[in-house]
Scaffold this motif. Structure first.
Motif, short mmCIF file in Angstrom:
data_model
loop_
_atom_site.label_atom_id
_atom_site.label_comp_id
_atom_site.label_asym_id
_atom_site.label_seq_id
_atom_site.Cartn_x
_atom_site.Cartn_y
_atom_site.Cartn_z
N ILE A 1 6.23 17.02 58.86
CA ILE A 1 6.27 17.44 57.99
C ILE A 1 6.47 18.20 57.26
O ILE A 1 5.47 19.98 57.65
CB ILE A 1 4.39 16.98 57.34
CG1 ILE A 1 3.80 15.81 58.23
CG2 ILE A 1 3.84 17.02 55.70
CD1 ILE A 1 2.54 15.27 57.90
N ASN A 2 7.53 19.27 56.35
CA ASN A 2 8.09 19.93 55.92
C ASN A 2 7.20 20.68 54.29
O ASN A 2 7.23 19.66 53.90
CB ASN A 2 8.82 20.15 56.24
CG ASN A 2 9.85 19.82 56.83
OD1 ASN A 2 9.86 20.57 58.05
ND2 ASN A 2 10.19 18.85 57.25
N PHE A 3 7.22 21.47 54.14
CA PHE A 3 6.16 21.98 53.29
C PHE A 3 7.45 23.34 52.66
O PHE A 3 7.76 23.32 53.49
CB PHE A 3 5.41 22.50 53.03
CG PHE A 3 3.69 21.66 53.08
CD1 PHE A 3 3.51 21.17 52.37
CD2 PHE A 3 3.10 21.63 54.30
CE1 PHE A 3 3.08 19.86 52.32
CE2 PHE A 3 2.78 19.71 54.76
CZ PHE A 3 2.30 19.53 53.77
N THR A 4 7.77 22.96 51.19
CA THR A 4 9.18 24.33 50.83
C THR A 4 8.16 25.24 49.86
O THR A 4 7.00 24.85 48.85
CB THR A 4 9.49 23.46 50.20
OG1 THR A 4 10.54 22.48 50.67
CG2 THR A 4 11.34 24.85 49.66
N ALA B 1 -1.01 12.64 68.34
CA ALA B 1 -1.19 12.78 67.16
C ALA B 1 -1.01 11.80 65.78
O ALA B 1 -1.54 11.57 65.05
CB ALA B 1 -0.69 13.93 66.80
N ALA B 2 0.94 11.58 66.11
CA ALA B 2 0.73 11.03 64.89
C ALA B 2 0.42 9.38 65.03
O ALA B 2 0.45 8.43 64.27
CB ALA B 2 2.53 10.45 65.43
N SER B 3 0.23 9.21 66.30
CA SER B 3 -0.08 7.71 66.68
C SER B 3 -1.18 7.58 66.03
O SER B 3 -2.10 6.48 65.54
CB SER B 3 0.11 7.31 68.18
OG SER B 3 -1.02 7.99 68.45
N MET B 4 -2.49 9.01 66.12
CA MET B 4 -4.62 8.61 65.44
C MET B 4 -3.63 8.50 63.88
O MET B 4 -5.44 8.53 63.47
CB MET B 4 -4.93 9.53 66.14
CG MET B 4 -4.08 10.64 65.03
SD MET B 4 -5.35 12.37 66.01
CE MET B 4 -5.01 13.67 65.16
N ALA B 5 -2.43 8.83 62.90
CA ALA B 5 -3.03 9.53 61.70
C ALA B 5 -1.73 8.26 61.07
O ALA B 5 -0.98 9.26 60.50
CB ALA B 5 -2.93 10.84 61.77
N PRO B 6 -1.35 6.97 61.46
CA PRO B 6 0.02 6.14 60.36
C PRO B 6 -0.21 6.69 58.71
O PRO B 6 0.61 6.76 58.54
CB PRO B 6 -0.72 5.21 60.68
CG PRO B 6 -1.47 5.21 61.58
CD PRO B 6 -2.27 6.31 61.59
N GLY B 7 -1.63 6.36 58.22
CA GLY B 7 -1.43 6.77 56.34
C GLY B 7 -1.10 7.98 56.70
O GLY B 7 -0.74 7.85 55.34
N PHE C 1 1.97 11.64 53.32
CA PHE C 1 2.90 13.20 53.58
C PHE C 1 4.25 13.18 54.00
O PHE C 1 4.72 14.10 54.26
CB PHE C 1 2.15 14.55 54.16
CG PHE C 1 0.75 14.33 53.82
CD1 PHE C 1 1.19 15.69 52.91
CD2 PHE C 1 -0.46 13.66 53.78
CE1 PHE C 1 -1.08 15.51 52.22
CE2 PHE C 1 -1.56 14.00 53.66
CZ PHE C 1 -1.67 14.37 52.51
N HIS C 2 4.98 12.26 53.94
CA HIS C 2 6.51 11.65 54.05
C HIS C 2 6.82 12.22 55.63
O HIS C 2 7.82 13.22 55.38
CB HIS C 2 7.19 12.20 52.77
CG HIS C 2 6.98 11.48 51.48
ND1 HIS C 2 6.76 10.73 51.36
CD2 HIS C 2 5.81 12.37 50.48
CE1 HIS C 2 6.02 10.43 50.14
NE2 HIS C 2 5.70 11.31 49.48
N ALA C 3 6.21 12.21 56.45
CA ALA C 3 6.44 13.13 57.40
C ALA C 3 8.06 12.04 58.24
O ALA C 3 8.60 10.63 58.08
CB ALA C 3 5.50 12.26 58.71
N VAL C 4 8.75 12.32 58.97
CA VAL C 4 10.08 12.25 59.60
C VAL C 4 9.99 12.44 60.74
O VAL C 4 9.43 13.49 61.48
CB VAL C 4 10.94 13.18 58.98
CG1 VAL C 4 10.94 12.62 57.72
CG2 VAL C 4 10.45 14.30 58.86
N MET C 5 10.44 11.17 61.79
CA MET C 5 10.36 11.49 63.15
C MET C 5 12.05 13.17 63.34
O MET C 5 11.94 13.19 62.61
CB MET C 5 10.99 10.55 64.01
CG MET C 5 10.29 9.34 63.70
SD MET C 5 10.87 8.26 64.99
CE MET C 5 11.45 6.73 63.65
#
Length: 88
Positions: free
Chosen positions: A6-9, A58-64, A69-73
């Motif tokens: 998850i990126n933040f600018t 961590a990703a599997s515990m928080a799919p929502g 937050f528009h996560a990308v693989m």
């Protein structure tokens, strides 16, 4: 399972959501029973940008959270040793 990022600018409106992301990850971690293998790392860029890297667990515990937050693989960061591990 894949890593997610998850990126933040710096200076973007989305940057103010970083605190919300941390709280959402903490809630997901608690709800999942505090899985030991769930790891989140913070990487800071040279110009003030930063990214949160979520391990597959961590990703599997928080799919929502990933969706919100528009996560990308992604691949795990090559310089993981230079990232800051987060305490959830």
């Amino acid at each position: 399972m894949d890593w997610h990022c998850i990126n933040f600018t710096r200076g973007s409106p989305q940057e103010t959501q970083a605190a919300d992301l941390v709280l959402a990850l903490e809630d997901a971690y608690d709800s999942a029973g505090e899985p030991a293998a769930a790891e989140v790392f913070l990487s800071r860029g040279a110009v003030g940008d930063y990214a949160f890297y979520l391990s597959p667990e961590a990703a599997s515990m928080a799919p929502g959270v990933l969706q919100r937050f528009h996560a990308v693989m992604c691949d795990p960061p090559a310089d993981l040793h230079r990232c800051t591990p987060m305490r959830l």
